[in-house]
Design a protein around this motif. Structure first.
Motif, PDB file in Angstrom:
ATOM      1  N   LEU A  40       1.803   6.830  -6.456  1.00  0.00           N
ATOM      2  CA  LEU A  40       0.460   7.883  -7.246  1.00  0.00           C
ATOM      3  C   LEU A  40       1.131   8.980  -6.522  1.00  0.00           C
ATOM      4  CD1 LEU A  40      -2.129   7.980  -7.864  1.00  0.00           C
ATOM      5  CD2 LEU A  40      -3.154   8.314  -5.208  1.00  0.00           C
TER       6      LEU A  40
ATOM      7  N   GLN B  13      -5.528  18.511  -9.492  1.00  0.00           N
ATOM      8  CA  GLN B  13      -4.499  18.835 -10.527  1.00  0.00           C
ATOM      9  C   GLN B  13      -4.804  19.163 -11.974  1.00  0.00           C
ATOM     10  OE1 GLN B  13      -1.215  20.115 -10.626  1.00  0.00           O
ATOM     11  NE2 GLN B  13      -0.383  19.036  -9.016  1.00  0.00           N
ATOM     12  N   PHE B  14      -5.169  18.086 -11.907  1.00  0.00           N
ATOM     13  CA  PHE B  14      -6.073  17.601 -13.555  1.00  0.00           C
ATOM     14  C   PHE B  14      -6.772  18.501 -14.025  1.00  0.00           C
ATOM     15  CE2 PHE B  14      -8.623  16.110 -16.764  1.00  0.00           C
ATOM     16  CZ  PHE B  14      -7.806  15.715 -18.148  1.00  0.00           C
TER      17      PHE B  14
ATOM     18  N   LEU C 235      -5.184  11.638  -1.542  1.00  0.00           N
ATOM     19  CA  LEU C 235      -4.046  12.228  -3.333  1.00  0.00           C
ATOM     20  C   LEU C 235      -5.434  12.305  -4.339  1.00  0.00           C
ATOM     21  CD1 LEU C 235      -1.196   9.377  -2.308  1.00  0.00           C
ATOM     22  CD2 LEU C 235      -1.351  12.183  -2.795  1.00  0.00           C
ATOM     23  N   LEU C 236      -6.184  10.876  -4.275  1.00  0.00           N
ATOM     24  CA  LEU C 236      -7.169  11.526  -5.744  1.00  0.00           C
ATOM     25  C   LEU C 236      -8.163  12.422  -5.686  1.00  0.00           C
ATOM     26  CD1 LEU C 236      -9.022   7.035  -4.932  1.00  0.00           C
ATOM     27  CD2 LEU C 236      -7.929   8.142  -6.787  1.00  0.00           C
TER      28      LEU C 236
ATOM     29  N   THR D 196      -4.715  26.989 -27.462  1.00  0.00           N
ATOM     30  CA  THR D 196      -5.272  25.594 -27.126  1.00  0.00           C
ATOM     31  C   THR D 196      -6.832  25.725 -27.508  1.00  0.00           C
ATOM     32  OG1 THR D 196      -4.034  25.923 -25.052  1.00  0.00           O
ATOM     33  CG2 THR D 196      -6.012  24.566 -24.686  1.00  0.00           C
TER      34      THR D 196
ATOM     35  N   SER E 162      -6.920  21.785 -12.518  1.00  0.00           N
ATOM     36  CA  SER E 162      -5.813  23.013 -13.085  1.00  0.00           C
ATOM     37  C   SER E 162      -4.615  23.135 -14.152  1.00  0.00           C
ATOM     38  CB  SER E 162      -5.001  23.571 -11.558  1.00  0.00           C
ATOM     39  OG  SER E 162      -4.184  22.462 -11.177  1.00  0.00           O
ATOM     40  N   SER E 163      -4.290  21.708 -13.879  1.00  0.00           N
ATOM     41  CA  SER E 163      -3.229  22.105 -14.963  1.00  0.00           C
ATOM     42  C   SER E 163      -4.048  22.163 -16.856  1.00  0.00           C
ATOM     43  CB  SER E 163      -2.828  20.905 -15.613  1.00  0.00           C
ATOM     44  OG  SER E 163      -3.642  19.149 -15.351  1.00  0.00           O
ATOM     45  N   CYS E 164      -5.181  21.304 -16.891  1.00  0.00           N
ATOM     46  CA  CYS E 164      -5.843  22.124 -18.098  1.00  0.00           C
ATOM     47  C   CYS E 164      -6.584  23.052 -18.423  1.00  0.00           C
ATOM     48  CB  CYS E 164      -7.567  21.401 -18.048  1.00  0.00           C
ATOM     49  SG  CYS E 164      -6.771  19.490 -18.493  1.00  0.00           S
TER      50      CYS E 164
ATOM     51  N   LEU F 286       1.985  11.441  -9.888  1.00  0.00           N
ATOM     52  CA  LEU F 286       1.129  13.117  -9.637  1.00  0.00           C
ATOM     53  C   LEU F 286       1.773  14.559 -10.231  1.00  0.00           C
ATOM     54  CD1 LEU F 286      -1.359  13.091  -7.417  1.00  0.00           C
ATOM     55  CD2 LEU F 286      -1.983  12.940  -9.287  1.00  0.00           C
TER      56      LEU F 286
ATOM     57  N   CYS G 146      -3.788  25.796 -19.971  1.00  0.00           N
ATOM     58  CA  CYS G 146      -3.479  25.562 -21.284  1.00  0.00           C
ATOM     59  C   CYS G 146      -4.093  26.861 -21.475  1.00  0.00           C
ATOM     60  CB  CYS G 146      -3.960  24.349 -21.921  1.00  0.00           C
ATOM     61  SG  CYS G 146      -3.773  22.660 -21.004  1.00  0.00           S
ATOM     62  N   SER G 147      -5.720  27.575 -21.429  1.00  0.00           N
ATOM     63  CA  SER G 147      -6.162  28.585 -21.343  1.00  0.00           C
ATOM     64  C   SER G 147      -5.982  29.533 -20.942  1.00  0.00           C
ATOM     65  CB  SER G 147      -7.360  27.820 -21.931  1.00  0.00           C
ATOM     66  OG  SER G 147      -8.209  28.000 -20.701  1.00  0.00           O
TER      67      SER G 147
ATOM     68  N   MET H 204       0.479  -1.203   0.332  1.00  0.00           N
ATOM     69  CA  MET H 204       0.201  -0.259   0.279  1.00  0.00           C
ATOM     70  C   MET H 204       1.195   1.000   0.450  1.00  0.00           C
ATOM     71  SD  MET H 204      -3.033   0.852   0.285  1.00  0.00           S
ATOM     72  CE  MET H 204      -5.022   2.139  -0.327  1.00  0.00           C
TER      73      MET H 204
ATOM     74  N   THR I  95       1.581  18.175 -18.378  1.00  0.00           N
ATOM     75  CA  THR I  95       0.475  18.797 -19.029  1.00  0.00           C
ATOM     76  C   THR I  95       1.183  20.180 -18.615  1.00  0.00           C
ATOM     77  OG1 THR I  95      -0.131  19.014 -16.382  1.00  0.00           O
ATOM     78  CG2 THR I  95      -1.193  17.385 -18.371  1.00  0.00           C
ATOM     79  N   HIS I  96       1.719  20.807 -17.973  1.00  0.00           N
ATOM     80  CA  HIS I  96       2.083  22.751 -18.266  1.00  0.00           C
ATOM     81  C   HIS I  96       2.742  22.205 -19.338  1.00  0.00           C
ATOM     82  CE1 HIS I  96      -0.105  24.209 -15.300  1.00  0.00           C
ATOM     83  NE2 HIS I  96       0.448  23.083 -14.063  1.00  0.00           N
TER      84      HIS I  96
ATOM     85  N   LEU J 196      -5.544   8.474   3.230  1.00  0.00           N
ATOM     86  CA  LEU J 196      -4.581   9.290   2.811  1.00  0.00           C
ATOM     87  C   LEU J 196      -4.590   8.700   0.925  1.00  0.00           C
ATOM     88  CD1 LEU J 196      -1.841  10.904   2.853  1.00  0.00           C
ATOM     89  CD2 LEU J 196      -0.542   8.418   2.552  1.00  0.00           C
ATOM     90  N   LEU J 197      -5.074   8.064   1.015  1.00  0.00           N
ATOM     91  CA  LEU J 197      -5.266   7.181  -0.548  1.00  0.00           C
ATOM     92  C   LEU J 197      -6.675   8.817  -0.988  1.00  0.00           C
ATOM     93  CD1 LEU J 197      -4.432   5.825  -2.754  1.00  0.00           C
ATOM     94  CD2 LEU J 197      -5.868   4.242  -2.625  1.00  0.00           C
TER      95      LEU J 197
ATOM     96  N   ARG K 276      -3.200  42.126 -20.281  1.00  0.00           N
ATOM     97  CA  ARG K 276      -4.623  42.176 -20.979  1.00  0.00           C
ATOM     98  C   ARG K 276      -5.893  40.845 -20.120  1.00  0.00           C
ATOM     99  NH1 ARG K 276      -4.097  40.574 -26.540  1.00  0.00           N
ATOM    100  NH2 ARG K 276      -1.755  41.315 -26.065  1.00  0.00           N
TER     101      ARG K 276
ATOM    102  N   TYR L 166      -4.165   4.818   5.604  1.00  0.00           N
ATOM    103  CA  TYR L 166      -3.860   4.982   3.588  1.00  0.00           C
ATOM    104  C   TYR L 166      -4.995   4.869   3.027  1.00  0.00           C
ATOM    105  CZ  TYR L 166       0.882   3.460   4.734  1.00  0.00           C
ATOM    106  OH  TYR L 166       2.266   3.308   5.056  1.00  0.00           O
ATOM    107  N   LYS L 167      -6.097   5.308   3.915  1.00  0.00           N
ATOM    108  CA  LYS L 167      -7.722   5.058   2.609  1.00  0.00           C
ATOM    109  C   LYS L 167      -7.823   6.231   2.507  1.00  0.00           C
ATOM    110  CE  LYS L 167     -11.987   2.551   2.648  1.00  0.00           C
ATOM    111  NZ  LYS L 167     -12.979   1.805   2.913  1.00  0.00           N
TER     112      LYS L 167
ATOM    113  N   ALA M 142      -5.264  14.909  -6.878  1.00  0.00           N
ATOM    114  CA  ALA M 142      -4.985  14.714  -8.316  1.00  0.00           C
ATOM    115  C   ALA M 142      -6.381  15.111  -9.487  1.00  0.00           C
ATOM    116  CB  ALA M 142      -5.149  13.193  -8.797  1.00  0.00           C
TER     117      ALA M 142
END
Lengths: 151, 306
Positions: free
Chosen positions: A8, B16-17, B9-10, A47, B19-21, A12, B24-25, A1, A19-20, B5-6, B176, B2-3, B13
């Motif tokens: 993970l 993070q996903f 983290l999810l 984009t 914000s990173s997208c 991440l 882009c714009s 675990m 992605t950046h 924490l996991l 701008r 751990y559950k 994730a």
């Protein structure tokens, strides 16, 4: 675990970094190399994201002022994850003047000899409204004198 | 444990996903928030007549020091430092309005200096740009030390030109994105006026036809500047500038630009596509028209730098 959680975290961090970077630094560097010896004027970050509102996501447009007797170069570099090469077109209002997709072939750019000072529209899109990103650069190849313009 | 924490983290994730997208714009759109807004009268509660989106489209790349500088060099007239704004004048510019306008002025001067490889004075102009940019809180886009290192080597002057131009473009995009198009419009105006001012000086010295035509061809740009600046005319400084641009528009009134249509040409050379525009424009003006335009430009420039 513990290993899974650690993996993970690493994943991440990597995902965030890639992605950046995907359509920023590396792609920008690539397009600047395509520019060659021409003089840098301006760059464009593109984009395109797929969304229900197709009119909004199908293309992106930038206005550029181009000057008479100037020979410009437009280059574009695609993001690594793009499904297909981006299409870059130069318009004067509704009139298509030039494109990197010509005769069924895609080019990394095109050059344009301008003969009328005005605001033009640089339009980027993917075939079928796909999503992706790209970096483009506008550069100056040459400035012609009036006598040199008899092509 | 751990559950939990996991799960955390999810969630991270997912965030993070997203914000990173978004990055882009909308990169930097909200990144620094109020920290970089202007403290003085440049910000007005009056409703804008044009939306920020349209302003962004209108502003585009009105003034490119690279293109003007190339024409200056082609004229064959030697470099003259006396026509540039003295970098020591920076201390005079105390308001954000003055700083933004003169940041544009110095950017055009820098383009002129870079084109003639005058690396002995480039650092003082870079410093002026850096000081003014800091004064309106956009100094983060100018890596002064890197620019100075480049300026110290004559072999790096092309890179210096590119890097300083990139810095200005990033700053313009940032302003701008932060809905500070008012500041951006002043920088653009300052750069355009200074470019025209240097061109006028060169035309007076050499009578260069290409530069004279370029000055006359800017008729449409004056109309664009008027639209942009009028948007903020509720501010006293902007109102005065709009009046100046209207005087310039009047000076341009006799200039005529005609167009005729030819055949577009497409050439494929060494794997590159070259398109030659079918439309050909010609500008018509008299020496008196040009003199009147140049005198008006000199008058506006004097108001900006003094």
């Amino acid at each position: 675990m513990k290993k899974f959680v650690f993996s993970l975290i690493i994943l991440l961090s990597t995902l965030s970094a890639t992605t950046h970077a995907q359509c920023n630094e590396s792609v920008k560097k690539a397009v600047l190399e395509l520019m060659g010896d021409a003089q840098y004027i301006k760059d464009f970050s593109v984009t395109l994201e797929k969304a229900p509102n197709e009119a909004k996501t199908g293309m992106v447009r930038f206005n550029v002022l181009l000057n008479n007797r100037n020979h410009y170069k437009f280059n574009v570099a695609n993001g690594a994850a793009n499904p297909d090469g981006i299409i870059m077109q130069l318009y004067d209002k509704d009139e298509l003047l030039s494109s990197n997709f010509d005769g069924g072939k895609k080019y990394a750019g095109f050059e344009f000899v301008c003969r009328a000072t005005k605001v033009y529209q640089l339009v980027f899109s993917f075939a079928g409204g796909q999503e992706g990103c790209a970096e483009a650069v506008l550069s100056l190849v040459k400035q012609y004198s009036e006598g040199e313009m008899n092509f | 444990m751990y559950k939990n924490l996991l799960f955390t983290l999810l969630i991270m994730a997912g965030m993070q996903f997203l914000s990173s997208c978004a990055g882009c714009s909308d990169s930097g759109k909200k990144s620094q928030g109020d920290a970089l807004t202007l403290p003085d009268s440049l910000i007005s509660d009056a409703p804008l007549r044009l939306s920020e989106e349209i302003m962004n489209e209108v502003i585009g790349n009105i003034s490119s020091p690279v293109e003007m500088a190339g024409l200056f060099k082609n004229s064959g007239v030697d470099f003259t430092q006396r026509i540039l704004n003295n970098p020591d004048n920076v201390s005079r510019y105390e308001t954000s309005y003055q700083r933004a306008l003169n940041l544009g002025v110095y950017s055009a001067d820098l383009g002129y200096i870079n084109t003639f490889d005058k690396n002995n004075i480039v650092v003082s102009y870079l410093l002026a740009v850096k000081n003014l940019a800091d004064g309106i809180r956009v100094g983060q886009f100018f890596d002064f030390n890197a620019l100075r290192r480049m300026a110290s080597s004559s072999t790096n002057l092309d890179s210096l030109m590119e890097m300083s131009q990139t810095s200005f473009n990033k700053m313009d995009s940032y302003l701008r994105e932060q809905n500070r198009s008012n500041v951006s419009s002043l920088i653009v105006t300052g750069a355009w006026v200074e470019g025209m001012y240097i061109a006028s000086n060169i035309v007076r010295e050499s009578g260069d036809k290409e530069l004279s035509d370029r000055i006359a061809e800017q008729k449409n740009v004056v109309n664009i500047l008027e639209i942009i600046l009028s948007n903020y005319a509720s501010d006293a400084g902007f109102a005065e500038l709009v009046q100046s641009v209207e005087d310039l528009k009047a000076a341009y009134a006799p200039v005529r630009i005609t167009t005729e249509l030819g055949e577009p040409q497409r050439i494929e050379k060494d794997g590159s596509l070259i398109f030659i525009q079918a439309e050909v424009s010609t500008v018509h003006y008299s020496p008196e028209d040009l003199e009147n335009i140049m005198a008006t430009i000199e008058n506006i420039r004097a108001k900006i730098v003094n």
